[in-house]
Design a protein around this motif. Sequence first.
Motif: not given
Length: 791
Positions: A558-566
Amino acid sequence: MPVLDLAALPQLSRAERLTALDDWLSGLLADALSATPRSARRRGAPPTGPVEAGIALVAVGSLGRREPPPHGDLDLVLVHDGRPEIAALADALWYPVWDAKLRLDHSVRTIAEAVAVAGDDVKAGLGLLDARHVAGDPEVTAALRAATLGSWRQHASRLLPQLRDLRRARGRQVGELGFLLEPDLKEAYGGLREGQVLRALAAAQLADEPPADAGEAYTFLLDARDALQRATGRASDVLVRQEQRGVAEALGLADDDALLRRVSLAGRRLAFVADETWRRVDAALVRRPRGRYRRVRREPLAEGLVRQGDEVVLARDARPAADPGLVLRGAAAAARADLLLSPYTLKVLAVHAPPLPEPWPPEVRWSFLRLLASGRSAVPVLEQLDQEGLLARMLPEWDRVRSMPQRHPWHRFTVDRHLVESAAAAAELTRDVDRPDLLLVGALLHDIGKGWPGDHTEVGVVLVRDIAARMGFSPPDVETLVEMVRHHLLLPDVATRRDLEDPLTVDRVVEAIGRDAALLQLLHALAQADGAATSASAWSPWKAHLVAALVARVAARLGSAPVPDPVLEPTEPQVTAPAPVIPGPTEPVTVGVEDVLDGQQITIGAADRPGLFSVCAGVLALNQLDVRAARVSVEHGHGTLVFAVRPRFGRPPVPEILADGVRAALEGTLPLADRLRQREHDYSQDRPAGRPPRISWFDAEATGATGLVEVRAADRAGLLYRLTAALADAGLDVGSATVETLGADAVDAFYVADPGGAPIAPQQRERAERALVAAARGDAPDPAALGAVEA
C-alpha cells in the motif's frame, strides 16, 4: 434391622431419598442402643422411652443440608454426653452402614470436642454449621448447633479469611464454573461449594442471606449433579463431555450446549454474589482504630456519582429516572478509578434507569468508550452491568451470547466474556491505531454473530451495522466497523496458512480490504486483541510474528511501509550449535539450529532427491519437534530446507541427532514410517478423530505452474511427514508449507509444483487428493491407486 432399598435409592427425588435415609438411620440407632449391653451403659442414665437422653445422631454435609446426592457419602456425627459405652454403641451403628456398601464419613464427639475441632479447622466448622438432627436426643443436637454457631461467630475474624483463601486457591486449581467445558459442579469457583459458603457467611452475621436468584442457581446445580450421578451410576461431580447430552435430556433441556449455558449462568451468578459478599466481609473484618467514628469521605467522580470508600455510589442530587446516561457514566467512572459500583447503586439503576435514546447522544457514547478504554479494570464493571441486566438493556443482542459455550479447546471463555476480554486487550493497543474508538467497539462486537444460526461473521456484519448506527457512529465509521467484523479472521488465517513470500498472498489481503491502510491497522490490532483473549495457544509469539510480517508486506504494497525481510529469517539469531557435516553416501548432510522467536529455525542441506522434504519432516516429528512453517530451495542439485519448529516437550533440537537421522533415513536404515507409527501408538493424544479429512485447492492463489493445496485433518504424530510423502508419491514437489494446529485438528497448506515445470494436470490432482486423504487417515499409500509416477 431396618432395610434400605439401595437399588431404588438413586432414582428417588432428593426429598424422598432424604426421608428414606433418615428413617433407616433412625432405625439403626435404635437397634444399636438395644444391642449395647446394659452393663456397659452408664448407671443412672437408662433409656427414657423411645429416646435415650444424652445421645444424638447428627447429619452434616449434604445430608445435613437435606441435599443427599444419588451416590454421595453419608457424613454423620454421633454426639454424646461423655458416656463410656459410646465406642461399643458407635460400632453397632457404623457397621450396618458399611455392610450396606455406603461410603461413610463418621466421627464420635462430645459437644465440647466438636466445638473445639470446629474452632481450629475451618472445613470442620463449615460442615458443622449444616448439622441436622436425625435421631436420638434432639436437645443434644440443639445444644451442638447453638455451640457451633456461637464458636463460628466468635472465631469469624480468624476462620473466614482462611475460608476465603481456601476457596480462591481451589478456584485457581479447578477453574471458574462459568467458563469450563467440563466443569466440576461442586468445587469449581461458582459451584455448589459457593452456595454453602454464602450460607456460612450469613450465619456469621457478616452478610445477608443469599438472594433468591442465587438460591435458584444453586438448586439448578444440585439438579444437574443428581442427573449426572444417575447417568454415571457413581459419585461424580465433574460434568464430562460424554455425559452432557444425557444430563441435558434428564433436565428437559434442548441439547448439551443448552445445559452448559445454564451451568455457566448459574456458576457466574453464584461467583458474582460470592465476590460481592466477600468484599463486604473483608471490609467488616478490618479492625478499626479506637476512637470516635469517622464519616467515610465522599469524593465526587462525575455528575451524579461519588466515591464512597472503595465503591462508586449515587450522589445525593442524582436523578436516575431522568438521566439516561447515568449508567454508563457511573460504569466509566468506576472503571477509570479501578473501583466497582455499589450493589445498592446497581439495584437502583436497574430499577429506575430509562432506556437510552437512539441514536445514542455523543456524551453517552463517550462514556461507553471511556469504560472500554479502561482495560482490565472494565472487566468486573461490565460483569456487574451484565449480572444486573443493564448491559443487555443497552445492547439487546448481548443476550444471545451470554454464557454461550465455545467448544473449541483453545477458547478459555464463553462468547460474551471473550468479547469483554478482547475489548480489555484492545485497550492496551489504542496507541497503535488512528481510531482507538473503532478498535474498542470492534473488539467488543467482533463475535456478536455467534449467538445466531449461520456463519457468525456473516451474521455479525448485519448485527454490527445496526448496533453501530444505534450507537450514533457516522456512516463511514459504521462501514469501517462492519469491515472489521467481516475480516476479523483474515490476517491470522492468511498468515498461518499461506506462503508470505508469495505475492498472491499479499494480493489476497489487498483485494479483501482495499487500499485502506487505516483498516489494515485496525485489523492488526483486532487480531492481537482477539488472540490474546482466546488463549496463549491461540496467540503464540510465533503466530504474532507471522501476522506482523503479513501486515508489513501488505503495508509495503500500500506504500505506507518499507519492504520487510523474509519471514523465516530470525530476529537477532543466536546459533546454539555449529552445523555439523556428516558424510553420506553421495553428499554431506548439514543441519544448523538457531534460536528464533518462540522456537528454533532448523536449516537442513542435502542433495536434492524426490521425497527429501518428507524425509526431513519425518525426522523432525520423530524428535518431538512441531513444524509451523517450512521452505525449500534447490540450486545446482542441492536442496536447502528451512523449518520453523517448536519442541513439543521443551527439549531443544540437537543438530548432530537430526543430521544423523536425515542421513539414516535417506540411506534407508531408519524406518521412518514404522517408527512414527509406533510413536503414534505410544501417545494417545496423537490419535486421530473420526471426522474425515478435507482437501481444498486454491487456484486463485496459485502462481504459474505452482498449485496451492490445503489439508484439514486430525492432528497426529508425523502428519506432515505422511502428507508430504503422499505428495511426493503423486509426483509433486513441495516448495513451501505452513502448518497450524487448531486443538485436535491441523491445517496444513502446501505450495506444490510438477517437477518438469508443467501445470498440474487434473489426473495428477486427483491422485494427490487420494494420497492425501489416505495419509491423513494414517493409511499406507497404495501405489496402484495413485497410478504410476514417471521418473
